[in-house]
Design a protein around this motif. Structure first.
Motif, PDB file in Angstrom:
ATOM      1  N   ARG A 114       0.833  -1.202   0.000  1.00  0.00           N
ATOM      2  CA  ARG A 114       0.000   0.000   0.000  1.00  0.00           C
ATOM      3  C   ARG A 114       0.870   1.255   0.000  1.00  0.00           C
ATOM      4  O   ARG A 114       0.647   2.182  -0.789  1.00  0.00           O
ATOM      5  CB  ARG A 114      -0.938   0.009   1.211  1.00  0.00           C
ATOM      6  N   LEU A 136      -6.314   3.132  -5.827  1.00  0.00           N
ATOM      7  CA  LEU A 136      -5.552   1.960  -5.430  1.00  0.00           C
ATOM      8  C   LEU A 136      -6.372   0.691  -5.627  1.00  0.00           C
ATOM      9  O   LEU A 136      -5.841  -0.343  -6.064  1.00  0.00           O
ATOM     10  CB  LEU A 136      -5.123   2.096  -3.967  1.00  0.00           C
ATOM     11  N   ILE A 140      -4.926  -2.231  -8.206  1.00  0.00           N
ATOM     12  CA  ILE A 140      -4.558  -3.571  -7.770  1.00  0.00           C
ATOM     13  C   ILE A 140      -5.377  -4.620  -8.535  1.00  0.00           C
ATOM     14  O   ILE A 140      -4.906  -5.717  -8.836  1.00  0.00           O
ATOM     15  CB  ILE A 140      -4.741  -3.717  -6.241  1.00  0.00           C
ATOM     16  N   LEU A 150      -2.233  -5.693  -0.254  1.00  0.00           N
ATOM     17  CA  LEU A 150      -1.788  -4.325   0.039  1.00  0.00           C
ATOM     18  C   LEU A 150      -1.141  -4.194   1.413  1.00  0.00           C
ATOM     19  O   LEU A 150      -0.308  -3.311   1.619  1.00  0.00           O
ATOM     20  CB  LEU A 150      -2.969  -3.354  -0.072  1.00  0.00           C
TER      21      LEU A 150
END
Length: 328
Positions: A114, A136, A140, A150
């Motif tokens: 992350r 994010l 991903i 993450l």
């Protein structure tokens, strides 16, 4: 090179990188090594430019200058007409991103995935926490990784998973160009295919442009739309990929293609080629490939040939006085 009135996405002109040189404290001259020697090249939007050549030819140094990790000794890099060579490191990092050869060692072992992926969003895009979270989640998913990854650290992943994370980090800054430096050479063959398919899909979905650095001609032939061949820090041939592999002009390119292992094909004889690169601290005059070239003549040793079109059309350029003849 591009001759249209509209500028190429990236225009490289007379780019060079020299290491060493100068004088010591006692006045003696330090040795000087030129890794890249006046490269001029255009990169068109949407293409995949494969850059190939032997180890030590300057591929990675060129790649590092393209992303701002190294500073050119001379020459210019223009992105959409904007000169990024002087003072444009941040803009270059924002719009041109890098995927490293070794996926695991390129990731910070002390940061979670992350933190690694949020860093470009925070520092290059200036996004707040809410926007970072939304992007994010999509990112991903785009690289086929699970959301729980993450909170893990780089050492918990396989090489293929780590390379997907490296690709995601590059895409986090929403670049126009991605430079891939031997992105699959450290991976198993089955994983290589998965990563190459992923890169192809991301290119189509995001409208990306790739510079694909590799010594593996089979990989380059499968992914590149155009190929540039480097030898001793210079571009010696560039052409559309299909034309390059079908009928190379430069004897060095032909040597590379003939030397590549192909199933059920006997490797061609090297015609006395020693395989030795010139001494980088004492470069020879003229064409640096001349000592290894079966077609070399005195004019080859007198001056370095210009990279120019021969008899194959304006898109097929070669720096050679005596290019290989067209196949029957």
């Amino acid at each position: 090179m591009n001759t249209s009135p509209d500028p190429s996405l990236i225009e490289i002109r007379n780019l060079a990188r020299t290491f060493g040189g100068g004088r010591s404290l006692f006045g003696t001259k330090k040795p000087e090594l030129t890794a890249v020697r006046g490269v001029s090249l255009d990169l068109e939007k949407g293409e995949t430019l494969g850059v190939v050549g032997e180890s030590g030819c300057g591929k990675s140094t060129l790649a590092r200058m393209l992303v701002g990790l190294d500073t050119p000794s001379r020459g210019t890099i223009r992105l959409s007409g904007e000169n990024l060579t002087d003072g444009g490191t941040r803009a270059l990092a924002r719009r041109v991103q890098y995927v490293f050869q070794d996926p695991v060692s390129s990731l910070n072992p002390r940061q979670t995935i992350r933190d690694i992926l949020e860093a470009p969003m925070r520092h290059l895009l200036g996004l707040g926490s809410r926007e970072r979270k939304e992007r994010l989640e999509r990112l991903i998913e785009d690289v086929n990784l699970r959301p729980e990854f993450l909170e893990r650290y780089p050492h918990e992943f396989s090489g293929g998973q780590a390379q997907r994370i490296g690709i995601a980090r590059a895409l986090a800054a929403e670049p126009a160009v991605v430079v891939l430096d031997e992105p699959v050479s450290a991976l198993d063959v089955s994983v290589q295919a998965q990563v190459l398919n992923l890169l192809d899909r991301l290119k189509r979905e995001r409208g990306l442009t790739y510079v694909f650095i590799s010594h593996d001609l089979a990989v380059v032939e499968s992914v590149a739309t155009r190929v540039a061949v480097m030898y001793f820090g210079e571009i010696v041939e560039t052409a559309p990929a299909r034309e390059m592999f079908r009928a190379p002009l430069h004897p060095y390119t032909k040597l590379l293609i003939d030397s590549a292992p192909v199933p059920n094909r006997k490797r061609a004889a090297s015609a006395g080629d020693s395989g030795e690169l010139p001494d980088p601290y004492d470069p020879p005059p003229g064409c640096p490939f001349a000592p290894r070239c079966p077609r070399a003549d005195e004019d080859c040793r007198a001056a370095m040939p210009r990279l120019e079109a021969k008899d194959r059309g304006k898109e097929h350029l070669a720096a050679c006085c005596h290019p290989t003849p067209r196949r029957a």
